[in-house]
Design a protein around this motif. Structure first.
Motif, mmCIF file in Angstrom:
data_model
loop_
_atom_site.group_PDB
_atom_site.id
_atom_site.type_symbol
_atom_site.label_atom_id
_atom_site.label_comp_id
_atom_site.label_asym_id
_atom_site.label_seq_id
_atom_site.Cartn_x
_atom_site.Cartn_y
_atom_site.Cartn_z
ATOM 1 N N ALA A 235 1.167 -0.964 -0.070
ATOM 2 C CA ALA A 235 -0.073 0.324 -0.601
ATOM 3 C C ALA A 235 0.763 1.535 -0.176
ATOM 4 C CB ALA A 235 -1.176 -0.245 0.771
ATOM 5 N N ALA A 236 1.765 1.406 0.748
ATOM 6 C CA ALA A 236 2.628 1.988 1.033
ATOM 7 C C ALA A 236 3.293 2.796 -0.112
ATOM 8 C CB ALA A 236 4.122 2.582 1.536
ATOM 9 N N ASN A 237 3.976 2.003 -0.843
ATOM 10 C CA ASN A 237 4.732 1.849 -2.355
ATOM 11 C C ASN A 237 3.641 2.271 -3.666
ATOM 12 O OD1 ASN A 237 7.046 1.914 -1.541
ATOM 13 N ND2 ASN A 237 6.866 -0.888 -1.795
ATOM 14 N N ILE A 238 2.448 1.733 -3.624
ATOM 15 C CA ILE A 238 1.505 2.377 -4.289
ATOM 16 C C ILE A 238 0.912 3.733 -3.979
ATOM 17 C CG2 ILE A 238 -0.870 2.153 -5.349
ATOM 18 C CD1 ILE A 238 -1.118 -0.944 -4.801
ATOM 19 N N ALA A 239 0.916 3.772 -3.184
ATOM 20 C CA ALA A 239 0.387 5.653 -3.247
ATOM 21 C C ALA A 239 1.530 6.585 -3.524
ATOM 22 C CB ALA A 239 0.549 5.840 -1.198
ATOM 23 N N ALA A 240 3.195 5.937 -3.138
ATOM 24 C CA ALA A 240 4.086 6.461 -3.786
ATOM 25 C C ALA A 240 4.381 6.693 -5.120
ATOM 26 C CB ALA A 240 6.041 5.958 -3.473
ATOM 27 N N LEU A 241 3.718 5.421 -5.493
ATOM 28 C CA LEU A 241 3.888 5.704 -7.137
ATOM 29 C C LEU A 241 2.759 6.413 -8.010
ATOM 30 C CD1 LEU A 241 4.369 4.145 -9.706
ATOM 31 C CD2 LEU A 241 3.693 2.144 -9.399
ATOM 32 N N SER A 243 1.223 9.082 -6.177
ATOM 33 C CA SER A 243 1.915 10.784 -6.194
ATOM 34 C C SER A 243 2.925 10.751 -7.709
ATOM 35 C CB SER A 243 3.113 10.687 -4.852
ATOM 36 O OG SER A 243 2.869 11.891 -4.996
ATOM 37 N N ARG A 244 4.038 9.821 -7.716
ATOM 38 C CA ARG A 244 4.952 9.808 -8.703
ATOM 39 C C ARG A 244 3.529 10.008 -10.586
ATOM 40 N NH1 ARG A 244 10.081 6.776 -9.896
ATOM 41 N NH2 ARG A 244 10.592 7.476 -7.770
ATOM 42 N N ALA A 245 3.101 9.105 -10.364
ATOM 43 C CA ALA A 245 2.212 9.178 -11.902
ATOM 44 C C ALA A 245 0.900 10.126 -12.242
ATOM 45 C CB ALA A 245 1.343 8.087 -12.007
ATOM 46 N N ALA A 246 0.715 11.097 -10.973
ATOM 47 C CA ALA A 246 -0.582 12.627 -10.803
ATOM 48 C C ALA A 246 0.418 13.580 -11.945
ATOM 49 C CB ALA A 246 -0.025 12.871 -9.375
ATOM 50 N N SER A 247 -0.329 14.398 -12.297
ATOM 51 C CA SER A 247 -0.667 15.188 -13.424
ATOM 52 C C SER A 247 -1.598 15.923 -13.226
ATOM 53 C CB SER A 247 0.039 14.618 -14.584
ATOM 54 O OG SER A 247 -0.665 13.776 -15.023
ATOM 55 N N LYS A 252 -5.376 12.339 -9.653
ATOM 56 C CA LYS A 252 -5.302 11.264 -8.574
ATOM 57 C C LYS A 252 -5.601 9.957 -9.347
ATOM 58 C CE LYS A 252 -7.657 12.813 -4.680
ATOM 59 N NZ LYS A 252 -8.578 13.305 -4.229
ATOM 60 N N PRO A 253 -4.382 9.513 -10.229
ATOM 61 C CA PRO A 253 -4.615 7.759 -10.478
ATOM 62 C C PRO A 253 -5.139 6.913 -9.475
ATOM 63 C CG PRO A 253 -2.048 9.005 -10.964
ATOM 64 C CD PRO A 253 -2.841 9.484 -10.083
ATOM 65 N N THR A 254 -5.616 6.393 -10.052
ATOM 66 C CA THR A 254 -6.116 5.084 -9.513
ATOM 67 C C THR A 254 -5.082 4.139 -9.078
ATOM 68 O OG1 THR A 254 -6.687 3.258 -10.959
ATOM 69 C CG2 THR A 254 -8.042 4.585 -10.602
ATOM 70 N N ARG A 255 -4.684 2.685 -8.293
ATOM 71 C CA ARG A 255 -4.266 2.266 -7.928
ATOM 72 C C ARG A 255 -3.274 1.296 -9.210
ATOM 73 N NH1 ARG A 255 -5.208 -2.472 -3.889
ATOM 74 N NH2 ARG A 255 -7.315 -2.307 -5.272
ATOM 75 N N VAL A 256 -5.292 0.374 -9.756
ATOM 76 C CA VAL A 256 -4.436 -0.222 -11.306
ATOM 77 C C VAL A 256 -4.238 0.870 -12.069
ATOM 78 C CG1 VAL A 256 -5.654 -1.328 -13.104
ATOM 79 C CG2 VAL A 256 -6.197 -1.625 -10.790
ATOM 80 N N GLU A 257 -3.960 1.889 -12.450
ATOM 81 C CA GLU A 257 -3.436 3.205 -13.091
ATOM 82 C C GLU A 257 -2.330 3.435 -12.918
ATOM 83 O OE1 GLU A 257 -7.547 5.554 -14.890
ATOM 84 O OE2 GLU A 257 -5.880 5.968 -13.082
ATOM 85 N N ALA A 258 -1.601 3.299 -11.734
ATOM 86 C CA ALA A 258 -0.074 3.115 -11.852
ATOM 87 C C ALA A 258 1.038 1.742 -11.871
ATOM 88 C CB ALA A 258 -0.479 4.266 -10.347
ATOM 89 N N ASP A 324 6.992 7.982 -20.047
ATOM 90 C CA ASP A 324 6.753 8.496 -19.291
ATOM 91 C C ASP A 324 5.907 8.259 -18.479
ATOM 92 O OD1 ASP A 324 5.222 11.238 -18.264
ATOM 93 O OD2 ASP A 324 7.315 11.492 -17.871
ATOM 94 N N LEU A 325 5.503 7.790 -17.373
ATOM 95 C CA LEU A 325 5.048 7.641 -16.340
ATOM 96 C C LEU A 325 3.711 8.363 -16.661
ATOM 97 C CD1 LEU A 325 5.907 6.479 -12.725
ATOM 98 C CD2 LEU A 325 3.921 4.956 -14.604
ATOM 99 N N GLN A 326 3.372 9.541 -16.460
ATOM 100 C CA GLN A 326 2.572 11.113 -16.523
ATOM 101 C C GLN A 326 1.796 10.717 -17.528
ATOM 102 O OE1 GLN A 326 4.310 14.120 -15.362
ATOM 103 N NE2 GLN A 326 3.904 13.761 -13.333
ATOM 104 N N ASN A 327 2.313 9.924 -18.594
ATOM 105 C CA ASN A 327 1.836 10.225 -19.935
ATOM 106 C C ASN A 327 0.739 9.060 -20.226
ATOM 107 O OD1 ASN A 327 1.278 11.157 -22.593
ATOM 108 N ND2 ASN A 327 3.022 9.907 -23.550
ATOM 109 N N LEU A 328 1.882 8.162 -19.505
ATOM 110 C CA LEU A 328 1.124 7.071 -19.929
ATOM 111 C C LEU A 328 -0.725 6.339 -18.937
ATOM 112 C CD1 LEU A 328 3.740 4.176 -20.226
ATOM 113 C CD2 LEU A 328 2.675 5.237 -22.048
ATOM 114 N N VAL A 329 -0.395 6.976 -17.982
ATOM 115 C CA VAL A 329 -1.513 7.637 -17.263
ATOM 116 C C VAL A 329 -2.538 7.893 -17.751
ATOM 117 C CG1 VAL A 329 -2.949 7.872 -15.143
ATOM 118 C CG2 VAL A 329 -0.127 6.495 -14.716
#
Length: 449
Positions: A235-241, A243-247, A252-258, A324-329
């Protein structure tokens, strides 16, 4: 815990389990929907692991549980009567609900549950399934449902299921397993019986209509040089991920999107690295994601409506694009919003078939790297209590279909287990990707005490 011997699963017995009550004559023919018709010829696998928490003789406990599972499975097949039938006709298949039954396999393994879960091997997990996931053709499918109960030396057990994809999707599998579990523990009010009728919403096509419409068929071809690995995002790493994937595009990307975006990014980087070493130019990449129609159609369809009520969205990344993570999300969010809008206006069969055609063509194309993602997150597999508690782990197994990604909830419901099947060379590069390893643990032990 160190293991000083080779793990072996021994088949003890095979039995045919028939419904406890005969299927009425007017229900003998069960039509498949058009989505069932084009579903891949394969079994959907699921394995649930249960510790032995009872006191007493292990042999007596396992014998009682085996007997109990057989009886409750027979009662469950009365409600899921098509699973005791047989697929008839190849060109325009339907199920003849003739009560011939499902297969139940009893097996033993020469280790304890805790020993196995200390380092679960994706290939060894196939031994907990009653048959291979892969099928070559529909005419080879005899059983629509096969179950294997495997008992550990400690009295713990694994229940492995293979359910024909021609009848079921992941949601149907969840309905079946929880109905069976509810019947097993005698909790009449704690489960919902299945509803049938998907073929009325999505009528099947006969052979001539299928040819006229160029009905696509999804073909997943097994390959020998594939490897399956498991990565766990807590859960902690998903929250961090997230955050990094947000744009600004997706705040607010979902767990699955990130998680999906990170895996797609890592696979593209691996492929491009391979191409560079081979002096080849970068290739285009596509990400195909399955979605559950039930929640997206208006009016909403019931969760217990059985069948393949699955849609798809496909997103592509050109060879010149910066990964890029943000672009893919953002790509994924745009695609899912398009799907939601489309299904929210009702099911347009021709539009749905166009997407499936695109997906089927991508699977056959050598011009693009196609990745296929299925998310089983939020399906209540961990609720399956047969009378001796809920499972401590739910998993799939290694498969031989290239470029497959399965996402499942961890036991706490907040983490995600990602199962990746890739070509061995590509998997080696993905497995050493520092960004992936910053957010995911490779095949950690399952701790349940």
């Amino acid at each position: 815990m160190a293991i000083d011997h080779e793990m072996k699963v021994e088949i003890i017995h095979r039995a045919t389990i028939k419904p406890s009550s005969p299927t009425p004559f007017h229900l003998r023919d069960f039509d498949l929907s058009i989505i069932d018709q084009i579903a891949p010829v394969m079994y959907i696998p699921l394995i649930l692991f249960y510790p032995n928490t009872a006191n007493g003789n292990v042999n007596i406990i396992t014998a009682e549980r085996s007997k109990h599972l057989r009886k409750s499975l027979s009662e469950t097949l009365t409600h899921f009567y098509p699973l005791a039938g047989r697929i008839m006709r190849i060109n325009n298949p339907y199920i003849e609900c003739n009560d011939e039954g499902a297969q139940l396999v009893e097996a033993r393994i020469n280790c304890s549950l805790s020993e196995f879960l200390a380092k679960p091997d994706p290939q060894m997990l196939r031994k907990f399934l009653p048959t291979a996931v892969e099928c070559k053709e529909i005419s080879k499918i005899k059983w629509l449902l096969l179950v294997q109960e495997t008992f550990f030396q400690c009295g713990g057990m694994a229940i492995g299921l293979c359910l024909s994809h021609k009848f079921a999707d992941a949601s149907t599998l969840a309905t079946f397993i929880n109905t069976w579990a509810g019947i097993s523990r005698g909790s009449v009010n704690s489960f919902v019986l299945p509803e049938f009728g998907a073929s009325s919403l999505l009528p099947p096509l006969d052979c001539s209509e299928a040819q006229q419409l160029d009905l696509p068929v999804i073909q997943l071809v097994p390959e020998k040089s594939c490897e399956t690995r498991r990565y766990v995002f807590d859960a902690a790493n998903i929250a961090a991920l997230r955050s990094r994937a947000a744009s600004l595009a997706v705040e607010k990307p979902t767990r699955v999107e990130a998680v999906s975006a990170l895996i797609w990014k890592c696979t593209m980087e691996a492929t491009r690295s391979n191409n560079t070493s081979d002096f080849s130019s970068p290739r285009r990449s596509s990400w195909c994601h399955n979605v559950n129609m039930r929640h997206r159609v208006e009016p909403r369809l019931p969760d217990n409506l059985v069948g393949n009520l699955v849609g798809y969205f496909v997103e592509k990344a050109e060879e010149s694009e910066v990964v890029d993570l943000q672009n893919l999300v953002a790509k994924m969010r745009k695609a899912i919003e398009k799907v939601n809008k489309s299904y929210g206006e009702g099911i347009d069969l021709e539009e749905a078939l166009d997407v499936v055609r695109e997906y089927a063509n991508l699977l056959k194309s050598d011009e693009i790297d196609n990745y296929n993602c299925t998310s089983w997150c939020r399906f209540p597999y961990y609720d399956a209590d047969f009378g001796w508690g809920k499972p401590v782990w739910v998993s799939i197994s290694g498969v031989t279909f290239r470029n497959m990604v399965f996402l499942m909830d961890s036991r706490d419901g907040d983490g995600i287990e990602a199962w990746l099947t890739l070509k061995e060379k590509e998997m080696a590069l993905v497995g050493s990707n520092k960004e992936l390893l910053a957010f995911a643990s490779p095949n950690p032990s399952i701790i349940y005490n």
